[in-house]
Structure formats: structure tokens, C-alpha cells
Design a protein around this motif. Structure first.
Motif, PDB file in Angstrom:
ATOM      1  N   LEU A 168       0.842  -1.190   0.000  1.00  0.00           N
ATOM      2  CA  LEU A 168       0.000   0.000   0.000  1.00  0.00           C
ATOM      3  C   LEU A 168       0.881   1.246   0.000  1.00  0.00           C
ATOM      4  CD1 LEU A 168      -2.997   0.919   0.286  1.00  0.00           C
ATOM      5  CD2 LEU A 168      -2.540   1.170   2.733  1.00  0.00           C
ATOM      6  N   PRO A 169       0.657   2.176  -0.919  1.00  0.00           N
ATOM      7  CA  PRO A 169       1.435   3.427  -0.908  1.00  0.00           C
ATOM      8  C   PRO A 169       1.206   4.193   0.396  1.00  0.00           C
ATOM      9  CG  PRO A 169       0.235   3.165  -2.973  1.00  0.00           C
ATOM     10  CD  PRO A 169      -0.284   2.124  -2.044  1.00  0.00           C
ATOM     11  N   ILE A 170       2.276   4.752   0.942  1.00  0.00           N
ATOM     12  CA  ILE A 170       2.222   5.476   2.201  1.00  0.00           C
ATOM     13  C   ILE A 170       2.584   6.937   1.957  1.00  0.00           C
ATOM     14  CG2 ILE A 170       3.098   5.649   4.555  1.00  0.00           C
ATOM     15  CD1 ILE A 170       1.567   3.092   4.076  1.00  0.00           C
ATOM     16  N   THR A 171       1.677   7.843   2.292  1.00  0.00           N
ATOM     17  CA  THR A 171       1.938   9.275   2.159  1.00  0.00           C
ATOM     18  C   THR A 171       2.796   9.738   3.328  1.00  0.00           C
ATOM     19  OG1 THR A 171      -0.181   9.611   1.047  1.00  0.00           O
ATOM     20  CG2 THR A 171       0.903  11.557   1.963  1.00  0.00           C
ATOM     21  N   LEU A 172       3.959  10.309   3.017  1.00  0.00           N
ATOM     22  CA  LEU A 172       4.882  10.772   4.049  1.00  0.00           C
ATOM     23  C   LEU A 172       4.820  12.289   4.235  1.00  0.00           C
ATOM     24  CD1 LEU A 172       8.032   8.579   3.301  1.00  0.00           C
ATOM     25  CD2 LEU A 172       6.152   8.139   4.893  1.00  0.00           C
ATOM     26  N   ILE A 173       4.601  13.019   3.147  1.00  0.00           N
ATOM     27  CA  ILE A 173       4.531  14.478   3.228  1.00  0.00           C
ATOM     28  C   ILE A 173       3.322  14.950   2.431  1.00  0.00           C
ATOM     29  CG2 ILE A 173       5.700  16.669   2.736  1.00  0.00           C
ATOM     30  CD1 ILE A 173       8.346  15.176   2.869  1.00  0.00           C
ATOM     31  N   ASN A 182       3.114   7.977   9.689  1.00  0.00           N
ATOM     32  CA  ASN A 182       3.356   7.159   8.496  1.00  0.00           C
ATOM     33  C   ASN A 182       4.834   6.855   8.321  1.00  0.00           C
ATOM     34  OD1 ASN A 182       0.656   7.299   8.093  1.00  0.00           O
ATOM     35  ND2 ASN A 182       0.725   8.564   6.262  1.00  0.00           N
ATOM     36  N   LEU A 183       5.688   7.820   8.681  1.00  0.00           N
ATOM     37  CA  LEU A 183       7.130   7.576   8.609  1.00  0.00           C
ATOM     38  C   LEU A 183       7.524   6.467   9.579  1.00  0.00           C
ATOM     39  CD1 LEU A 183       9.795   8.563   7.318  1.00  0.00           C
ATOM     40  CD2 LEU A 183      10.026  10.136   9.251  1.00  0.00           C
ATOM     41  N   LYS A 184       6.918   6.478  10.747  1.00  0.00           N
ATOM     42  CA  LYS A 184       7.192   5.445  11.747  1.00  0.00           C
ATOM     43  C   LYS A 184       6.673   4.091  11.284  1.00  0.00           C
ATOM     44  CE  LYS A 184       6.486   4.398  16.647  1.00  0.00           C
ATOM     45  NZ  LYS A 184       5.855   4.849  17.913  1.00  0.00           N
ATOM     46  N   GLU A 185       5.541   4.099  10.569  1.00  0.00           N
ATOM     47  CA  GLU A 185       4.934   2.849  10.108  1.00  0.00           C
ATOM     48  C   GLU A 185       5.843   2.088   9.147  1.00  0.00           C
ATOM     49  OE1 GLU A 185       0.934   1.361   7.694  1.00  0.00           O
ATOM     50  OE2 GLU A 185       0.920   3.252   8.795  1.00  0.00           O
ATOM     51  N   ILE A 186       6.630   2.814   8.338  1.00  0.00           N
ATOM     52  CA  ILE A 186       7.534   2.137   7.391  1.00  0.00           C
ATOM     53  C   ILE A 186       8.929   1.953   7.990  1.00  0.00           C
ATOM     54  CG2 ILE A 186       6.251   3.026   5.404  1.00  0.00           C
ATOM     55  CD1 ILE A 186       8.525   5.035   4.977  1.00  0.00           C
ATOM     56  N   ASN A 187       9.052   2.203   9.307  1.00  0.00           N
ATOM     57  CA  ASN A 187      10.309   1.988  10.035  1.00  0.00           C
ATOM     58  C   ASN A 187      11.466   2.829   9.484  1.00  0.00           C
ATOM     59  OD1 ASN A 187       9.167  -0.011  11.773  1.00  0.00           O
ATOM     60  ND2 ASN A 187       9.320  -1.493  10.091  1.00  0.00           N
ATOM     61  N   LYS A 188      11.160   4.094   9.183  1.00  0.00           N
ATOM     62  CA  LYS A 188      12.191   5.025   8.723  1.00  0.00           C
ATOM     63  C   LYS A 188      12.256   6.203   9.684  1.00  0.00           C
ATOM     64  CE  LYS A 188      12.704   2.615   4.888  1.00  0.00           C
ATOM     65  NZ  LYS A 188      13.909   1.791   4.634  1.00  0.00           N
ATOM     66  N   GLU A 191      16.265  11.356   9.387  1.00  0.00           N
ATOM     67  CA  GLU A 191      17.520  11.441   8.635  1.00  0.00           C
ATOM     68  C   GLU A 191      17.413  10.711   7.301  1.00  0.00           C
ATOM     69  OE1 GLU A 191      22.284  10.388   9.156  1.00  0.00           O
ATOM     70  OE2 GLU A 191      20.872   9.996  10.788  1.00  0.00           O
ATOM     71  N   TRP A 192      16.776   9.545   7.314  1.00  0.00           N
ATOM     72  CA  TRP A 192      16.560   8.808   6.059  1.00  0.00           C
ATOM     73  C   TRP A 192      15.739   9.642   5.082  1.00  0.00           C
ATOM     74  CZ3 TRP A 192      11.860   7.482   3.945  1.00  0.00           C
ATOM     75  CH2 TRP A 192      11.892   6.648   2.825  1.00  0.00           C
ATOM     76  N   LEU A 193      14.676  10.280   5.596  1.00  0.00           N
ATOM     77  CA  LEU A 193      13.808  11.076   4.731  1.00  0.00           C
ATOM     78  C   LEU A 193      14.562  12.263   4.155  1.00  0.00           C
ATOM     79  CD1 LEU A 193      11.025  11.578   3.539  1.00  0.00           C
ATOM     80  CD2 LEU A 193      10.417  12.819   5.626  1.00  0.00           C
ATOM     81  N   ARG A 194      15.373  12.918   4.967  1.00  0.00           N
ATOM     82  CA  ARG A 194      16.142  14.066   4.465  1.00  0.00           C
ATOM     83  C   ARG A 194      17.088  13.640   3.345  1.00  0.00           C
ATOM     84  NH1 ARG A 194      16.240  15.646  10.019  1.00  0.00           N
ATOM     85  NH2 ARG A 194      18.206  14.528  10.312  1.00  0.00           N
TER      86      ARG A 194
END
Length: 232
Positions: A168-173, A182-188, A191-194
Motif C-alpha cells: 500500500l502506498p504510504i503518504t509521508l509528506i 506514516n514515517l514510523k509505520e515504514i520503520n524510517k 535522517e533517512w527522509l532528508r
């Protein structure tokens, strides 16, 4: 004279409602949330009662509709500016099927039972829950469905290929704001996102209109300032 007075009220109400629909009507029709439903009922009551009430002058109709329309427009403007208000006015989708399993808690929160869920699925041409990987009840009551790979329209079975997992696509921003849950849900982490955003040529979260993560397909980024869609 009474018919003439009523006709003038109807004509005025018609053009005022037409103007109001032209301004914010696309949202009212396309995404009919509980907030919009209540707003439409109140607006129709204001006009209906005013037309058939002899003692209500035309100026009251003009004032009532313009005031209610201004309130609707103000709320829509605030919802565009402040993302945290959207869930209160528009509601949030509920995931009632996750990874092929029915989430009864979410189903209960959506005030639905199994029969109603099956009815919604049948209206989407799905006659078995086993075909569904993910299903969400949207805030307007409609259902959005992602089928399991063997049941999708162009199936892997047609090419004698083994099925693969469905993600399932996950909206992060969204609108320059990070959705931390949502960022926590994909275990990221942040720093990874940046680093991912830098790889897409974006230095700040505020510069991102929309960013979506899909397993095995990477991060999809839509910046605010550039029309190009980038993917890694």
C-alpha cells in the motif's frame, strides 16, 4: 402580489445558490463529507423557509445565504492553509481491510458491519473478501480498494508468473508537512527522509507538495516549485 413576492425570492435564491456553487461547489459535489452534508441541509433550509415565510423580507434571504456562504468559504480556506484542521472537518479514511485481513475495530469505528462491507465490495465488482489486499472507507462513505495481485485485471496468472506481494502506498509528506505516524509505520527516520529528499533535489520538507513511499518502488516526490515528478 404574494406570488410575485415569492417568485422574486426564488429567483434571488436561485442566483445566489448558483454563485455559491460556482465558488465552492466542486468540493461540495465531488467530496461530499459529513461537514458538507450538514452545510447543504442548513443552506437548503435557510432558503426554503425564507421563500415560504411571508414575513421574511428579501434582504434577510440575501444576508442569510451570503453569511452562510462566507462561513463555508472561510472554512475551506482554513482547511487549505492548516492541515491539522482537515481531520476534524473532513474526517480521515479508515482501513477496514489490511493485508487481506478485516480490521473489525476500524469497521466498528466506521459504523459498519460485515454485510455492509460486502455490499460496498459488490458495488465495486468484488464478490469475495479474499480478493482484497487493502480497503479503506473514505470520509464521504465511499470505498477505495487495492486488490491482491492474482485478482487484478491483468493478472500474473495470465502470463504463468508467480504472484508477488502487494504494498500500500504510504503518504509521508502532504502540503509541506511531515506525517510522522506514516514515517514510523515504514520503520524510517527523519535522517533517512532528508537523504531521500536531497536525492530528489529538495532540501526542506516545506518545499514538498506531496511525497509517497511504495515498497520496492521507492519514494515519489512532487516539489512545490517545480512541475516535474521525480522518483528514485
Amino acid at each position: 402580489m404574494e406570488l410575485l413576492h415569492m417568485s422574486s425570492k426564488l429567483v434571488l435564491g436561485f442566483f445566489l445558490l448558483f454563485l455559491l456553487i460556482r465558488i465552492i461547489g466542486k468540493k461540495l459535489i465531488d467530496q461530499f463529507t459529513p461537514f458538507h452534508f450538514i452545510s447543504a441541509i442548513v443552506l437548503s433550509e435557510l432558503l426554503g423557509n425564507a421563500v415560504y415565510e411571508k414575513t421574511v423580507p428579501i434582504s434577510y434571504i440575501l444576508f442569510s445565504i451570503l453569511l452562510w456562504g462566507s462561513l463555508l468559504f472561510s472554512v475551506e480556506y482554513l482547511l487549505q492553509k492548516f492541515q491539522h484542521l482537515r481531520s476534524s472537518f473532513e474526517g480521515k479514511p479508515s482501513m477496514v481491510i489490511r493485508n487481506g485481513q478485516i480490521d473489525f475495530e476500524q469497521l466498528k469505528k466506521s459504523r459498519m458491519n460485515i454485510n455492509q462491507l460486502q455490499s460496498q465490495l459488490r458495488q465495486s465488482e468484488i464478490f469475495s473478501v479474499r480478493e482484497v489486499a487493502f480497503a479503506l472507507i473514505e470520509s464521504n462513505g465511499s470505498i477505495s480498494i487495492l486488490k491482491k495481485s492474482p485478482y487484478q485485471k491483468t493478472t500474473l496468472q495470465d502470463f504463468n508468473m508467480p504472484p508477488h506481494p502487494v504494498y500500500l502506498p504510504i503518504t509521508l509528506i502532504r502540503d509541506g508537512e511531515l506525517i510522522k505516524a506514516n514515517l514510523k509505520e515504514i520503520n524510517k527516520d527523519d535522517e533517512w527522509l532528508r537523504n531521500q529528499l536531497l536525492a530528489n533535489g529538495v532540501s526542506k520538507i516545506e518545499d514538498v507538495l506531496f511525497a509517497e513511499w511504495l515498497e520496492n518502488d521507492g519514494l515519489f516526490v512532487v516539489p512545490h516549485k517545480t512541475p516535474q515528478h521525480q522518483k528514485i
